[in-house]
Motif scaffolding. Structure first.
Motif, short mmCIF file in Angstrom:
data_model
loop_
_atom_site.label_atom_id
_atom_site.label_comp_id
_atom_site.label_asym_id
_atom_site.label_seq_id
_atom_site.Cartn_x
_atom_site.Cartn_y
_atom_site.Cartn_z
N ARG A 131 19.97 -13.83 -0.93
CA ARG A 131 19.18 -14.33 -2.05
C ARG A 131 18.06 -13.34 -2.35
O ARG A 131 17.30 -12.94 -1.46
N ALA A 132 17.93 -12.95 -3.63
CA ALA A 132 16.91 -11.98 -4.02
C ALA A 132 15.51 -12.56 -3.87
O ALA A 132 15.28 -13.74 -4.10
N GLY A 133 14.58 -11.69 -3.49
CA GLY A 133 13.19 -12.11 -3.33
C GLY A 133 12.23 -11.14 -4.00
O GLY A 133 12.46 -10.70 -5.12
N ALA A 134 11.17 -10.77 -3.29
CA ALA A 134 10.06 -10.04 -3.89
C ALA A 134 10.39 -8.56 -4.11
O ALA A 134 11.32 -8.00 -3.52
N VAL A 135 9.57 -7.95 -4.97
CA VAL A 135 9.67 -6.53 -5.30
C VAL A 135 8.29 -5.91 -5.17
O VAL A 135 7.28 -6.52 -5.51
N THR A 136 8.24 -4.67 -4.66
CA THR A 136 7.04 -3.86 -4.70
C THR A 136 7.49 -2.42 -4.92
O THR A 136 8.69 -2.12 -4.83
N THR A 137 6.56 -1.53 -5.22
CA THR A 137 6.94 -0.16 -5.59
C THR A 137 5.99 0.87 -4.98
O THR A 137 4.91 0.53 -4.50
N SER A 138 6.40 2.14 -5.09
CA SER A 138 5.51 3.21 -4.65
C SER A 138 4.31 3.33 -5.57
O SER A 138 3.35 4.04 -5.25
N GLY A 139 4.33 2.64 -6.72
CA GLY A 139 3.13 2.54 -7.54
C GLY A 139 2.05 1.74 -6.84
O GLY A 139 0.86 1.95 -7.08
N ASP A 140 2.44 0.80 -5.98
CA ASP A 140 1.48 0.09 -5.13
C ASP A 140 1.01 0.99 -4.00
O ASP A 140 -0.16 0.95 -3.60
N ALA A 141 1.92 1.81 -3.47
CA ALA A 141 1.61 2.60 -2.28
C ALA A 141 0.52 3.62 -2.55
O ALA A 141 -0.42 3.77 -1.77
N ASP A 142 0.64 4.35 -3.68
CA ASP A 142 -0.31 5.43 -3.92
C ASP A 142 -0.32 5.74 -5.41
O ASP A 142 -0.61 4.87 -6.21
N ASP A 143 0.07 6.97 -5.78
CA ASP A 143 -0.02 7.39 -7.17
C ASP A 143 1.29 7.22 -7.92
O ASP A 143 1.45 7.72 -9.03
N TYR A 212 1.19 -1.06 0.54
CA TYR A 212 -0.16 -0.53 0.41
C TYR A 212 -0.34 0.65 1.35
O TYR A 212 -0.24 0.49 2.57
N GLN A 213 -0.58 1.84 0.78
CA GLN A 213 -0.63 3.08 1.55
C GLN A 213 0.67 3.21 2.36
O GLN A 213 1.74 3.25 1.78
N ASP A 214 0.59 3.27 3.69
CA ASP A 214 1.83 3.40 4.47
C ASP A 214 2.25 2.09 5.10
O ASP A 214 3.08 2.06 6.01
N LYS A 215 1.70 0.96 4.62
CA LYS A 215 2.01 -0.35 5.20
C LYS A 215 2.72 -1.24 4.17
O LYS A 215 2.50 -1.14 2.97
N LEU A 216 3.56 -2.12 4.69
CA LEU A 216 4.26 -3.11 3.89
C LEU A 216 3.87 -4.49 4.38
O LEU A 216 4.06 -4.81 5.55
N LEU A 217 3.32 -5.32 3.49
CA LEU A 217 2.99 -6.70 3.83
C LEU A 217 4.06 -7.61 3.27
O LEU A 217 4.47 -7.48 2.11
N VAL A 218 4.53 -8.56 4.09
CA VAL A 218 5.63 -9.45 3.72
C VAL A 218 5.26 -10.88 4.10
O VAL A 218 4.72 -11.13 5.18
N THR A 219 5.55 -11.83 3.21
CA THR A 219 5.34 -13.23 3.53
C THR A 219 6.32 -13.68 4.61
O THR A 219 7.44 -13.18 4.69
N ALA A 220 5.90 -14.62 5.42
CA ALA A 220 6.73 -15.13 6.51
C ALA A 220 7.10 -16.59 6.26
O ALA A 220 6.32 -17.34 5.67
N GLY A 221 8.27 -16.99 6.71
CA GLY A 221 8.69 -18.38 6.60
C GLY A 221 7.87 -19.27 7.52
O GLY A 221 7.25 -18.81 8.50
N ARG A 222 7.87 -20.56 7.22
CA ARG A 222 7.06 -21.49 8.01
C ARG A 222 7.49 -21.53 9.48
O ARG A 222 6.68 -21.80 10.36
N GLY A 223 8.74 -21.27 9.75
CA GLY A 223 9.20 -21.28 11.13
C GLY A 223 8.61 -20.16 11.97
O GLY A 223 8.65 -20.20 13.20
#
Length: 423
Positions: A131-143, A212-223
């Protein structure tokens, strides 16, 4: 070079709009059949309500937990040297298809209004059961580029399979470079176990994700117990055994069929089990310092309101906590079924999921003064957005908003969203 790249994107956008014209007309015709009075979100949700009382903001406080360096070093010593994003992109699993080559059923997941300027679909063989979820890009990472590449990260959650497989989370690293079909490589999201001697799969719907920079933040399930997990994109490990399990197996390491795996390096917990949990994430570079924008995770049948808030990033994430623990702003919106959020200036853009499988979603712009919906069709219905309404990610360098719905990955200008809101 920048001007030529921009001209290529414009030409590609015009060609895509022509290719999708028939589908767009059909979708608009469908939209006109859904009157404003039928839309359950037709009532104006009004302005955002600021939350300032300690009773409202204290439950949003985060506590950081880092994975000990010794555990990560032990894992690397066993799995082999870590690789970076460049090595992952150079070893693709497949290629996305241009929208014109996608099925009509897939293209129905695209918004009616505003029109997309880039759209691709995932091969069914590589996403079946996910199932498809979130998207982020290298536009978030830096330039906007990571090395030589423009990169999109696409999150997915296992929806079928054995109990051990269901709920697994993975990310596709997509090289979205000008002039070439986007190529992607899968990496499983995991958490170190047994002091770095093993791995377990992350259990998450990947409803929110920010690079963000060299880190990826991801939401976690309640479990999971935690609210967010943090991954280091310079610490990608190779799987050595192709098996359905996760972690150490006879002969090496397995990542549930993926050839790469990301082990978490930190996590964040909310105040207690009953505290609001992040459901969607976005990066806002318009604040000082940069901030993480969050919408509350809610059940489909909850009546609202829904909370929106933001955390400030630390001044030097490489030498301290990535996020400051206290929220710097918090609001309530009367909208329900919120599935995506981004903030730009004083405005918050909120996508709302459809109520049923055959309905379309809605997209709103809210601030502390009022709210406006995107409208479409002859009767200006609000049902113009993608039905599943997954996350929103703003690429500041290009002005584009990226999202995905079903097997469609797409982008459109934020300026076009504002134009549709001001009709």
């Amino acid at each position: 070079m920048k001007h030529r790249g921009r001209h290529r994107r414009r030409r590609r956008g015009r060609a895509l709009r022509a290719t999708l014209a028939g589908t767009a007309l059909a979708l608009t015709a469908t939209a006109t059949m859904i009157s404003t009075s039928q839309a359950t979100d037709a009532d104006d949700p009004g302005a955002l309500k600021p939350l300032t009382a300690a009773a409202d903001t204290a439950p949003l406080r985060l506590t950081e937990h880092t994975v000990p360096g010794a555990d990560l070093n032990r894992l690397t010593a066993s799995m082999g040297p870590a690789v970076g994003v460049g090595a992952v992109l150079a070893d693709p699993d497949g290629t996305l298809q241009d929208a014109g080559e996608c099925t009509e059923d897939d293209r129905r997941a695209l918004p009616v209004e505003p029109a997309v300027t880039a759209a691709y679909c995932w091969p069914e063989r590589d996403t079946e059961g996910w199932r498809a979820g979130a998207v982020t890009t290298s536009g978030d990472a830096d330039d906007g580029r990571w090395g030589a590449h423009r990169v999109v990260l696409s999150g997915w959650t296992r929806a079928t399979g054995t109990p051990a497989e269901q709920g697994l989370a993975r990310v596709a690293f997509v090289a979205a470079d000008d002039g070439r079909a986007p190529r992607y490589t899968w990496a499983l999201l995991a958490v170190p176990a047994d002091g770095g001697r093993d791995l377990r799969g992350l259990g998450s719907d990947v409803s929110g994700m920010v690079w963000y920079q060299d880190k990826l933040l991801v939401t976690a399930g309640r479990g999971e117990g935690e609210a967010l997990y943090v991954y280091d994109l310079d610490r990608v490990q190779r799987a050595t055994v192709d098996a359905v399990t996760v972690g150490r197996v006879p002969g090496g390491w397995s990542a549930a069929g993926a050839r790469y795996v990301l082990p978490a390096v930190a996590s964040y917990a909310t105040a207690d089990a009953g505290a609001p949990r992040p459901g969607g994430l976005a990066l806002d570079r318009g604040t000082a310092p940069d901030s993480l924008v969050v919408h509350e995770e809610t059940a489909p049948d909850e009546e609202g309101p829904t909370r929106l808030w933001r955390y400030a990033f630390g001044p030097r994430p490489d030498r301290g906590a990535l996020l400051r623990p206290e929220p710097v702003a918090a609001y309530e919106t009367e909208l329900t079924r919120v599935r995506g959020v981004l903030a730009h200036g004083p405005d918050w853009y909120v996508s709302r999921a459809a109520g049923t499988a055959d309905e379309r979603g809605t997209l709103w712009r809210q601030n502390t003064e009022g709210a406006d919906p995107v409208r479409c069709g002859a009767d200006e219905t609000y049902r113009c957005w993608s039905g599943p309404a997954t996350s929103l990610s703003y690429w500041q360098a290009t002005g584009d908003v990226w999202s995905q719905s079903g097997r469609m990955l797409f982008a459109l200008p934020l300026a076009a969203v504002d134009e549709a809101l001001e009709r």
